[in-house]
Design a protein around this motif. Structure first.
Motif, PDB file in Angstrom:
ATOM      1  N   SER A 197       0.829  -1.210   0.000  1.00  0.00           N
ATOM      2  CA  SER A 197       0.000   0.000   0.000  1.00  0.00           C
ATOM      3  C   SER A 197       0.857   1.251   0.000  1.00  0.00           C
ATOM      4  O   SER A 197       2.007   1.237   0.464  1.00  0.00           O
ATOM      5  CB  SER A 197      -0.922   0.021   1.222  1.00  0.00           C
ATOM      6  OG  SER A 197      -0.195   0.306   2.382  1.00  0.00           O
ATOM      7  N   THR A 247       0.393   5.432   0.917  1.00  0.00           N
ATOM      8  CA  THR A 247      -0.505   6.432   1.486  1.00  0.00           C
ATOM      9  C   THR A 247       0.194   7.785   1.457  1.00  0.00           C
ATOM     10  O   THR A 247       1.358   7.883   1.849  1.00  0.00           O
ATOM     11  CB  THR A 247      -0.843   6.073   2.955  1.00  0.00           C
ATOM     12  OG1 THR A 247      -1.356   4.753   2.980  1.00  0.00           O
ATOM     13  CG2 THR A 247      -1.859   7.032   3.548  1.00  0.00           C
ATOM     14  N   GLU A 302      -5.299  11.687   5.054  1.00  0.00           N
ATOM     15  CA  GLU A 302      -4.774  10.946   3.918  1.00  0.00           C
ATOM     16  C   GLU A 302      -5.308  11.505   2.603  1.00  0.00           C
ATOM     17  O   GLU A 302      -6.510  11.533   2.386  1.00  0.00           O
ATOM     18  CB  GLU A 302      -5.130   9.462   4.088  1.00  0.00           C
ATOM     19  CG  GLU A 302      -4.475   8.877   5.340  1.00  0.00           C
ATOM     20  CD  GLU A 302      -4.790   7.412   5.583  1.00  0.00           C
ATOM     21  OE1 GLU A 302      -5.653   6.862   4.879  1.00  0.00           O
ATOM     22  OE2 GLU A 302      -4.161   6.824   6.496  1.00  0.00           O
ATOM     23  N   ASN A 308      -4.899   6.703  -0.317  1.00  0.00           N
ATOM     24  CA  ASN A 308      -4.532   5.492   0.392  1.00  0.00           C
ATOM     25  C   ASN A 308      -4.915   4.339  -0.528  1.00  0.00           C
ATOM     26  O   ASN A 308      -6.077   4.008  -0.667  1.00  0.00           O
ATOM     27  CB  ASN A 308      -5.292   5.416   1.719  1.00  0.00           C
ATOM     28  CG  ASN A 308      -4.914   4.197   2.529  1.00  0.00           C
ATOM     29  OD1 ASN A 308      -4.494   3.174   1.982  1.00  0.00           O
ATOM     30  ND2 ASN A 308      -5.086   4.285   3.838  1.00  0.00           N
ATOM     31  N   ARG A 328      -8.726   7.852  -2.258  1.00  0.00           N
ATOM     32  CA  ARG A 328      -8.388   8.503  -1.007  1.00  0.00           C
ATOM     33  C   ARG A 328      -8.713   7.593   0.168  1.00  0.00           C
ATOM     34  O   ARG A 328      -8.712   7.998   1.300  1.00  0.00           O
ATOM     35  CB  ARG A 328      -9.194   9.800  -0.927  1.00  0.00           C
ATOM     36  CG  ARG A 328      -8.545  10.844  -0.067  1.00  0.00           C
ATOM     37  CD  ARG A 328      -9.221  12.155  -0.351  1.00  0.00           C
ATOM     38  NE  ARG A 328      -8.855  13.145   0.638  1.00  0.00           N
ATOM     39  CZ  ARG A 328      -9.271  14.384   0.610  1.00  0.00           C
ATOM     40  NH1 ARG A 328     -10.073  14.808  -0.346  1.00  0.00           N
ATOM     41  NH2 ARG A 328      -8.914  15.234   1.543  1.00  0.00           N
ATOM     42  N   GLY A 329      -9.050   6.362  -0.108  1.00  0.00           N
ATOM     43  CA  GLY A 329      -9.459   5.460   0.953  1.00  0.00           C
ATOM     44  C   GLY A 329     -10.973   5.474   1.038  1.00  0.00           C
ATOM     45  O   GLY A 329     -11.659   5.851   0.089  1.00  0.00           O
TER      46      GLY A 329
END
Lengths: 206, 812
Positions: free
Chosen positions: A168, A170, A194, A197, B639-640
């Motif tokens: 991953s 981020t 974040e 991510n 962005r998650g």
């Protein structure tokens, strides 16, 4: 006489008032227009993030991880998350990052070089590994950010024993504290939020 | 003895006045409205320094008048005293009309608290000027919490919105000096743009009973009034200085009023307030400062028969939002919750950085009224509002100075109102309203519009009536019809259009797809990422209300009211489609929504005697097609995870009881109690409604002594329970890297809390009208840490801690 309630003064005021209202109504009804509003060109959307791992030995394959989300954080659209190629155990790879806003194909913004690197002290890359054997180092020529920490734009990865797992990346914005050495140089950040991510799955070291 | 004096005086009159002094003046005193004779009015004959009174027919006679001017001063209990002059050339008859319900003019002395009710039978409560002054350094929303059943929904502690019996935002209508506030009130973090310093009185009407203000006030109406106009020659003003330890805040407010007995008046008022970062008991709440500037002015003429007013007010607020509450995605959110304290705590500062909001609100109005004898009062009003709302987000590079949300909302309204009060036992009120509104969302933000550009048209007509059946029973009723039309130009991402299923029913409203930043009119191409649509919706809304108030005896009173209201969905509920950056959440509206329809029944019981006052108000509110925003699930993106909140429509019921009691233990000691209990249910899912205020109770003891410079001291206990009935909208999110699952707890309410507050003040009177009021207070005496269920920032930080306040109020 004062008791005369229909006095001239108030008549004038009332007439004036009605005329004023009438005019205003006219102005309002005429100011209506049928033009279409301008579309918004969204900025600072990380739509395309690419990690290119170039091996030091040219005989081995380059590994490319690419994440495309046309609407950025909006989700939806034709999204893709791909890993091309496999790592070779014992090989050393140089990671090159690209992060762009390609929501307008005719005007691609290079967010990494235009925004992230110029404001290095507000940005920090944290990497993550799950069941993957890598030894990662932040290069000497890496960009230096908050409190002298290398932000992780230029990194070197040595593939370890054969394994399969997830990797991953981020990007943390405005962290209060960062640590480049944490988690074997993968880095850690506290505070902040974040910007992206992204996890790539089924990464393999052969 | 009397006769002798009379004889002597008659004698003297006869001999001193030499010429023809044998004219007779006959007067007839009647009520201005309905022409009924006024019996027993005192008539003072100024020239003669003599008194007489009107008889059973309202008539009076003055004999033996000389030629020349005659000045009479006529007065009667609860009437406006009137001075009239006549030229006497012979026997004269003159009718004289007196205004019999003076409270309409508000000309009772400034001291009197006599407040006129907005409605006769609805549940209503008023905060007077004196209580309001305590909140000078706070907001309208904070002050309204004085009323039981009214709580607030907050974002931090500076953005405070009133919640009336569980309902807020678009369901509450706010009237500022007769103008319906139009300021993007749909958003939870959009507090009403009213300067509390410009307000002199706040009234809350629970439910939609006050139909002349609007038919969509499903929650209630807040009526904000500036100071009353006193028709006499006077110049007065007030200046307030305040300081607060928490946030190191200070505020100054001043007003100056000039009135003439001819009815002319001119008022100016201004206020400024500044505060730095507030402080929770254990840490500084970084970036919670605020700066607020308010100015208002009005001038006009007010007489009983006619008058006009021109009013302008300006308000500019800049409010910082807790920096630690700005999150990028749900992982950040999860970290923030687990940390239990803000992840970013910095040193105290007055600086306001991003995230922040800046709002500028202009309000201008002009109105005119005229009274016609034997008919009533006709009023006309035009008002204009300009609201600019900018929200600044945490952004990169030069974009940090560009707002992420930039909206300009302009509203024009015309109102005509006729008040037929010639018969005080049967009053009628009729009115017409026309309104045009334009919303402009600036595309230069670089962020997709959360609210589109739109034009909105409203037309309303209403009729209300109030009948005095007998001395003990008042009945009122009203009906209203409103037409609303919203004409929007909205960009949709094609993926959202398809995901929402709009391609099934709404393709005919598409203007065209967007290609290279240009709208291709007439082209619909779902392979292109964006399209422009032109939704036009019309809504027909009927509302009605009926109620009665019955006085059982001098001590007991009951009130019953039923109201039916209908509210069209607002622009946010229909069109919202965007990211609330600061909250890391997507809010999605739905253009298929129907209007909300509410039926509310309420009953009140009031017991009063000289020492004890008790008021219990119960209500049941059934809202069909109730629109609410709820956490839905999460959306994975670059962005998650983002939280996705969707607007949903259901049938809901709300019911509860509000209690208010005061007891004068001794003439100096008073005990005060208020509590509110409310329940809300989603009738389709059988879940409780989200964001319903928990049970709360406030108890206060107050000591007052007029002899010690009007000294007062009070201790107030505020107890807010934990909300045990809440819908569980928690969901699971997977950590992509590790595959680990975790729960996002966005539903659990915080625990109960108890706060203790102290307040004390004294007034020192100087020469003339000048007085100085000194007030000292301590909020949250024990510096308790707590979080409030209805505070949007409760996930990130505690509420504010102890606060010492000092206020000097100079009246002159």
């Amino acid at each position: 006489m004062k008791t005369n309630f229909l006095n001239l003064n108030s008549m004038k005021t009332s007439k004036l008032f009605i005329v004023a209202i009438f005019c205003l109504t006219l102005i309002i009804s005429c100011s209506d227009d049928d033009d279409n509003p301008a579309p918004v060109n969204p900025t600072e959307l990380f739509t395309n993030v690419t990690l290119t791992f170039t091996p030091s030995n040219g005989a081995n394959a380059t590994v490319v991880m690419e994440d495309i989300q046309p609407n950025g954080q909006g989700g939806g659209g034709a999204t893709s998350n791909t890993v091309t190629g496999a790592f070779v155990s014992g090989e050393t790879y140089t990671l090159t990052l690209a992060a762009t806003d390609a929501s307008d194909p005719n005007d691609v913004d290079d967010l990494l070089n235009d925004d992230v690197i110029p404001e290095a002290d507000e940005h920090f890359f944290v990497y993550g590994l799950n069941t993957l054997n890598f030894t990662m180092t932040r290069d000497a020529n890496d960009v230096v950010g908050l409190d002298g920490n290398k932000i992780g734009v230029n990194t070197t990865w040595v593939a370890g024993a054969a394994s399969t797992g997830n990797l991953s990346i981020t990007l943390v914005h405005e962290a209060t504290a960062v640590d480049e050495a944490a988690n074997n140089n993968l880095g850690s950040a506290t505070g902040g939020e974040e910007d992206f991510n992204i996890t790539f799955t089924n990464v393999s070291i052969n | 003895m009397k006769q002798i004096i009379l004889l002597i005086s008659l004698f003297t009159t006869f001999f001193t006045v030499a010429q023809d002094c044998n004219h007779v003046f006959l007067g007839e005193v009647s009520d201005y409205h309905d022409k009924t004779p006024i019996i027993g009015a005192t008539v003072y004959i100024k020239n003669l320094d003599k008194y007489t009174t009107s008889d059973a027919d309202g008539k009076f006679k003055i004999k033996n008048l000389c030629k020349g001017q005659l000045t009479l001063v006529i007065s009667h209990i609860s009437c406006e005293t009137k001075t009239v002059s006549y030229d006497i050339t012979g026997d004269t008859f003159k009718p004289i009309a007196l205004e019999h319900h003076i409270e309409e003019l508000g000309e009772v002395s400034v001291k009197a608290d006599a407040t006129k009710r907005e409605t006769s039978t609805a549940q209503e409560a008023t905060i007077d000027s004196k209580t309001l002054r305590r909140y000078n350094n706070l907001s309208i929303g904070d002050a309204l919490e004085e009323i039981s059943g009214v709580s607030s929904i907050k974002t931090g502690n500076s953005i405070v919105k009133p919640v009336i019996n569980g309902l807020h935002s678009s369901r509450i209508l706010i009237m500022n000096n007769g103008v319906r506030l139009q300021d993007q009130e749909w958003g939870v973090e959009h507090a009403p743009n009213i300067d509390i310093n410009a307000a002199n009185q706040l009234t809350v009407i629970k439910g939609s009973g006050a139909l002349r203000y609007g038919g969509d006030a499903i929650g209630g109406v807040v009526v904000v009034k500036p100071s009353r106009i006193i028709v006499k020659d006077t110049l007065y003003g007030r200046t307030i200085f305040g300081g607060q330890t928490n946030g190191r805040g200070y505020n100054i407010a001043s007003n100056l009023n000039k009135n003439y007995s001819s009815g002319w008046f001119g008022h100016v008022q201004g206020s400024y307030r500044r505060s730095g970062d507030f402080q929770a008991p254990d840490y500084i709440l970084s970036n919670t400062g605020l700066e607020s500037l308010g100015i208002s002015t009005r001038f006009g003429k007010k007489t009983f028969e006619s008058g006009f007013e021109m009013y302008y007010s300006f308000l500019n607020n800049e409010i910082g939002i807790l920096r630690a509450a700005h999150i990028g995605n749900l992982l950040d959110f999860e970290r923030a919750i687990n940390a239990g304290r803000p992840l970013r705590i910095e040193d105290f500062t007055y600086d306001i950085n991003v995230p922040k909001q800046g709002v500028t609100h202009h309000l201008a109005k002009v109105n005119y009224y005229k009274r016609f004898q034997n008919f009533g009062k006709v009023s006309l009003q035009y008002d204009y509002q300009n609201n600019r709302r900018q929200e600044f987000d945490v952004r990169v590079g030069e974009r940090r100075n560009i707002p992420a949300v930039d909206l300009i909302l302009q509203t024009h309204s015309i109102l005509a109102d006729v008040n037929l009060d010639s018969n005080l036992d049967r009053k009628y009120n009729l009115g017409l309203l026309g309104r045009y509104q334009n919303n402009f969302a600036d595309p230069d933000t670089g962020v997709r519009r959360i609210i589109p550009d739109y034009d909105k048209y409203d037309f309303g007509v209403y009729a209300t009536t109030e009948w005095l059946i007998d001395d003990d029973l008042i009945v009122d009723a009203g009906i209203r019809y409103d037409f609303n039309r919203i004409d929007a130009k909205k960009f949709y991402r094609t993926s959202r259009w398809l995901d929402s299923g709009y391609d099934i029913d709404f393709n005919d409203i598409i203007v065209g797809s967007v290609l290279s930043g240009e709208v291709q009119e007439g082209t619909i191409d779902f392979s292109l990422p964006e399209l422009l649509a032109n939704p036009i919706f019309n809504y027909h809304n009927f509302s009605a209300s009926i109620g009665g108030k019955y006085s059982i005896d001098d001590n007991n009173k009951v009130m019953l009211n039923f109201s039916h209201a209908s509210r069209p969905p607002n622009a946010s509920e229909l069109f919202s489609d965007g990211l609330h950056h600061a909250l890391a959440r997507f809010e999605i509206g739905d253009i298929r929504f129907n209007k909300e329809i509410a039926n509310r029944i309420s009953a009140s019981y009031n017991y009063t005697n000289s020492k004890f006052n008790f008021l219990a108000e119960v209500f049941y509110n059934r809202v069909n097609d109730y629109i609410f925003l709820r956490p839905d699930n999460s959306d994975l993106s670059t962005r998650g995870y983002f939280a996705v909140w969707i607007y949903e429509q259901t049938n809901a019921e709300l019911f509860g009881i509000d209690i208010n009691a005061t007891y004068d233990v001794t003439p100096n000691f008073q005990y005060q109690h208020k509590s509110a209990f409310i329940k809300g249910n989603d009738l389709k899912t059988d879940l409780p409604l989200i964001d319903i205020p928990p049970f709360n109770t406030t108890n206060q003891i107050r000591y007052y002594n007029e002899k010690w410079n009007n000294f007062s001291a009070s201790l107030k206990s505020e107890w807010v329970f934990e909300q045990n009935e809440f819908p569980d909208f928690n969901y699971q999110v997977t950590n992509q890297l590790t595959g680990e699952e975790f729960t996002i707890d966005i539903s659990s309410p915080p625990p109960a809390y108890h706060l203790l507050h102290f307040y004390s003040d004294a007034t020192f009177n100087f020469k003339g009208k000048t007085s100085l009021n000194v007030a000292f207070g301590v909020n949250n005496i024990f510096n308790a840490s707590y979080r409030n269920y209805l505070n949007g920032l409760r996930f990130f930080a505690d509420d504010i801690g102890r606060n010492f306040t000092l206020q000097l109020q100079l009246n002159y």
